[in-house]
Design an enzyme around this catalytic site. Sequence first.
Site, PDB file in Angstrom:
ATOM      1  N   THR A  46      -4.009  -1.617   3.664  1.00 51.18           N
ATOM      2  CA  THR A  46      -4.526  -1.380   2.272  1.00 51.18           C
ATOM      3  C   THR A  46      -5.994  -1.507   2.253  1.00 51.18           C
ATOM      4  O   THR A  46      -6.149  -1.420   3.670  1.00 51.18           O
ATOM      5  CB  THR A  46      -3.903  -2.942   1.795  1.00 51.18           C
ATOM      6  N   THR A  48      -8.985  -3.086   2.108  1.00 47.20           N
ATOM      7  CA  THR A  48     -10.184  -3.802   2.207  1.00 47.20           C
ATOM      8  C   THR A  48      -9.443  -4.402   4.173  1.00 47.20           C
ATOM      9  O   THR A  48     -10.376  -4.661   4.747  1.00 47.20           O
ATOM     10  CB  THR A  48     -10.115  -5.545   2.092  1.00 47.20           C
ATOM     11  N   CYS A  49      -7.951  -4.351   3.854  1.00 50.78           N
ATOM     12  CA  CYS A  49      -7.258  -4.932   4.824  1.00 50.78           C
ATOM     13  C   CYS A  49      -7.836  -3.524   6.291  1.00 50.78           C
ATOM     14  O   CYS A  49      -7.962  -4.300   7.309  1.00 50.78           O
ATOM     15  CB  CYS A  49      -5.810  -5.209   5.846  1.00 50.78           C
ATOM     16  N   SER A  50      -7.845  -2.522   6.080  1.00 53.29           N
ATOM     17  CA  SER A  50      -8.512  -1.090   7.319  1.00 53.29           C
ATOM     18  C   SER A  50      -9.648  -1.335   7.235  1.00 53.29           C
ATOM     19  O   SER A  50      -9.872  -0.752   8.425  1.00 53.29           O
ATOM     20  CB  SER A  50      -7.704   0.442   6.519  1.00 53.29           C
ATOM     21  N   LEU A  54      -9.169  -5.824  10.104  1.00 54.68           N
ATOM     22  CA  LEU A  54      -9.284  -5.679  10.574  1.00 54.68           C
ATOM     23  C   LEU A  54     -10.627  -4.856  12.199  1.00 54.68           C
ATOM     24  O   LEU A  54     -10.663  -5.410  13.111  1.00 54.68           O
ATOM     25  CB  LEU A  54      -7.894  -4.518  11.496  1.00 54.68           C
TER      26      LEU A  54
END
Length: 159
Positions: A46, A48-50, A54
């Site tokens: 997704t 923001t996660c990527s 992270l």
Amino acid sequence: MTINVGDRLPEATLVKVTADGPDQVKVADYFAGRTIALFAVPGAFTPTCSAQHLPGFLGKADELAAKGVDEIACTAVNDPFVLKAWSNENGAGGVTMLADGNGDFAKAVGLTMDGTKFGLGIRSQRYSMLVEDGIVKQLHVEQPGEFKVSSAEYLLDRI
């Protein structure tokens, strides 16, 4: 009920992503005797996660270790194969991926979100926590749609 600072992590089983394949781990055993920076994302791959979550923890790994963090772990309501692919694509070997495929851990800590209107189903909220020997020492839960308090930088500044 949402977990709080000072609480022991609940009983649950997560699936640790390893080079040899998925490995089921009991939360109590995994967190015992160590200090772990745990962050949760709504989903691998997704935006923001990527792009931020992270990479932020990868970039701050040495600084977190210097402050006594033994390991950085990420959990998501994804299967271990998706988390492995996400880890590989992002060169995230320094972060242990803990799959919560059925959302049992997210439910047990009271940090789920309903992403059904986006076709995601029930997922984990975005948060970070510092866990010492199974006890939550810090907990930073994001408001929906935000990325402020769950970042590696935010956690690091409070250790």
